[in-house]
Design a protein around this motif. Structure first.
Motif, short mmCIF file in Angstrom:
data_model
loop_
_atom_site.label_atom_id
_atom_site.label_comp_id
_atom_site.label_asym_id
_atom_site.label_seq_id
_atom_site.Cartn_x
_atom_site.Cartn_y
_atom_site.Cartn_z
N HIS A 1 9.50 4.93 8.88
CA HIS A 1 9.67 5.24 10.30
C HIS A 1 8.57 6.17 10.82
O HIS A 1 8.31 6.21 12.02
N GLN A 2 7.93 6.91 9.91
CA GLN A 2 6.80 7.76 10.31
C GLN A 2 5.51 6.96 10.45
O GLN A 2 4.49 7.49 10.87
N GLY A 3 5.56 5.68 10.09
CA GLY A 3 4.37 4.85 10.17
C GLY A 3 3.43 5.03 9.01
O GLY A 3 2.27 4.58 9.06
N ALA B 1 15.86 -3.52 -1.76
CA ALA B 1 14.83 -3.57 -0.72
C ALA B 1 15.42 -4.05 0.60
O ALA B 1 15.18 -5.18 1.03
N PRO B 2 16.21 -3.21 1.28
CA PRO B 2 16.79 -3.63 2.56
C PRO B 2 15.73 -3.77 3.64
O PRO B 2 14.67 -3.13 3.59
N GLU B 3 16.01 -4.59 4.61
CA GLU B 3 15.10 -4.78 5.74
C GLU B 3 15.33 -3.67 6.76
O GLU B 3 16.46 -3.37 7.13
N LEU B 4 14.25 -3.04 7.22
CA LEU B 4 14.33 -1.97 8.20
C LEU B 4 13.80 -2.45 9.55
O LEU B 4 12.91 -3.29 9.61
N THR B 5 14.36 -1.90 10.61
CA THR B 5 13.83 -2.14 11.95
C THR B 5 13.05 -0.90 12.37
O THR B 5 13.61 0.17 12.59
N LYS C 1 11.46 -5.96 12.47
CA LYS C 1 12.08 -5.95 11.16
C LYS C 1 11.05 -6.24 10.08
O LYS C 1 10.27 -7.19 10.19
N ASN C 2 11.06 -5.42 9.05
CA ASN C 2 10.14 -5.61 7.92
C ASN C 2 10.77 -5.04 6.66
O ASN C 2 11.72 -4.24 6.71
N THR C 3 10.21 -5.45 5.53
CA THR C 3 10.57 -4.86 4.24
C THR C 3 9.39 -4.02 3.78
O THR C 3 8.24 -4.48 3.82
N TYR C 4 9.67 -2.79 3.34
CA TYR C 4 8.59 -1.84 3.10
C TYR C 4 8.45 -1.43 1.63
O TYR C 4 7.52 -0.69 1.31
N TRP C 5 9.33 -1.85 0.78
CA TRP C 5 9.17 -1.53 -0.65
C TRP C 5 9.83 -2.61 -1.49
O TRP C 5 10.62 -3.40 -1.00
#
Length: 427
Positions: free
Chosen positions: A106-108, A126-130, A135-139
């Motif tokens: 969320h901090q970019g 690895a949940p999807e975040l908004t 929406k993306n997966t980041y890890w």
């Protein structure tokens, strides 16, 4: 880690790099070739775990021509935070805190995963975040563990107060107790209640959460056992595991599947629900944890390494690089366990699960997680003191409210059905 081992590994990497450079020189008319790219990796593994992971990284270098610089540390959170604040994060960082990763996303600071890696990144790890409306997966998980586990000596009858508990570790304290409370809540109240609590929707003072604390307090008891829990490390004073101690009646240990690396074939495991009276896992739910890799720099080399780490070749190399009892588990199977003494049992538990739930404290914002760990340590001073427990739960509710007012981002979900149905390591 001793210096000769580190020196040998650095020498090996240097030889790999020199060999690659020599190959480039032979296939190019120019003598001034650009050196191969270097991917920086920050992770939690040191000692023999670092050695086995670096064998995977060496395989990547041989295959791709991209070299690496791995830094292993037991102070991962502090090291990574300092590097991010200094504007020089690693290309890839590997950590188990979903809460920290959520804040970085969320901090970019994080880069969304490449599509191929995203397809290999199952929930609940690895949940999807908004983030910013998208929406993306980041890890992505590179190694996973089962948490709903009790280790014991076969044939030794269970007795009241015979639990091994060590609340300390080299990096932090309190998490073996939070693991206990989380698992009891999951087994007693089910994944829906567990997820509500882990994501901040169910108060700490709710009857379900309070009962989980009280159940753990009755199991551990007070007096000498609680004192020992506060003074011991989870891996024992000799780093051979708490069950290896003698003379103190310690017979059973609630600990993640990673702990089997400290034990031999004389110690086995059962799911928590079969080891603790009053817990009935009718929902087929189990707590899990994982080591997640995230992109902090969007480079071609980092994307290539992340893709490699989530593939079968890397997992097979990693599994073969270590002894049978130290083989890692992965989010998908890359072979069979054969007759490995505890691996098969863990694999069957995960294979038969109807619901897997990520470690709740790992999913919480770091501030709430740290408050949880401190509360666990305070609770052990007097596990039967209802007034003390009420005060601790109120403090945790206050901390949760504070983070809600600060709009601290949270993981949206922590439980999911297994994807693929098989977990494990190669024979």
């Amino acid at each position: 880690m001793n210096r000769p081992r580190r020196a040998r590994r650095r020498a090996t990497r240097l030889l790999l790099t020199l060999s690659l450079l020599a190959g480039l020189a032979l296939t190019s008319a120019a003598c001034a070739e650009e050196p191969p790219p270097v991917v920086s990796v920050l992770g939690p593994w040191t000692g023999d775990e670092e050695e086995s992971f670096e064998k995977v990284l060496d395989e990547f270098t041989l295959k791709s021509g991209i070299t690496y610089d791995y830094q292993g540390t037991t102070s991962l959170r502090e090291t990574l935070l300092a590097q991010v604040q200094a504007g020089s994060p690693p290309d890839i960082a590997i950590l188990n805190s979903l809460g920290e990763l959520t804040e970085y996303a969320h901090q970019g600071v994080l880069v969304p995963l490449p599509e191929k890696v995203r397809e290999r990144s199952p929930q609940p790890w690895a949940p999807e975040l908004t983030v910013r409306g998208r929406k993306n997966t980041y890890w992505t998980p590179v190694k996973v563990d089962l948490k709903s586990v009790v280790w014991h000596y076969p044939g030794r009858s269970a007795q009241r107060g015979d639990w091994c508990v060590g609340m300390g570790s080299g990096a932090t304290s309190g998490w073996p107790g939070s693991d206990w409370i989380e698992d009891i809540l999951l087994q007693r109240s089910g994944p829906a209640v567990y997820e509500q609590w882990a994501t901040g929707e169910l108060p700490w003072g709710s009857p379900e959460v309070r009962e989980a604390w009280e159940t753990w307090g009755r199991l551990i008891g007070g007096g000498a056992q609680a004192d020992a829990a506060l003074s011991n490390d989870y891996d024992g004073s000799d780093h051979k595991g708490l069950l290896k101690r003698s003379g103190d009646g310690c017979r059973r240990e609630h600990q993640g599947s990673f702990i089997r690396r400290l034990y031999g074939k004389d110690i086995t495991y059962v799911p928590t629900s079969k080891a603790v009276a009053g817990l009935h896992n009718e929902r087929g739910a189990y707590e899990v944890a994982g080591d997640m890799a995230a992109l902090f720099r969007d480079t071609e080399g980092a994307r290539a390494l992340l893709t490699f780490l989530t593939g079968d070749q890397a997992r097979a190399t990693w599994a073969k690089a270590v002894s049978e009892r130290n083989r890692p588990f992965f989010p998908v199977s890359v072979g069979s366990y054969g007759d490995a003494w505890a691996n098969r049992a863990v694999n069957e538990t995960l294979t038969g699960a109807r619901r897997l739930c990520a470690d709740a404290s790992d999913a919480m914002p770091p501030g709430i997680r740290d408050a949880f760990h401190r509360a666990v340590l305070e609770f052990l001073a007097a596990p039967s003191d209802k007034k003390l427990l009420s005060g601790l739960l109120q403090q945790l509710d206050d901390e949760t409210l504070r983070h809600r007012e600060l709009l601290t981002p949270r993981v949206p979900s922590v439980c999911a059905a297994p994807q693929g149905g098989l977990y494990g390591a190669v024979k």
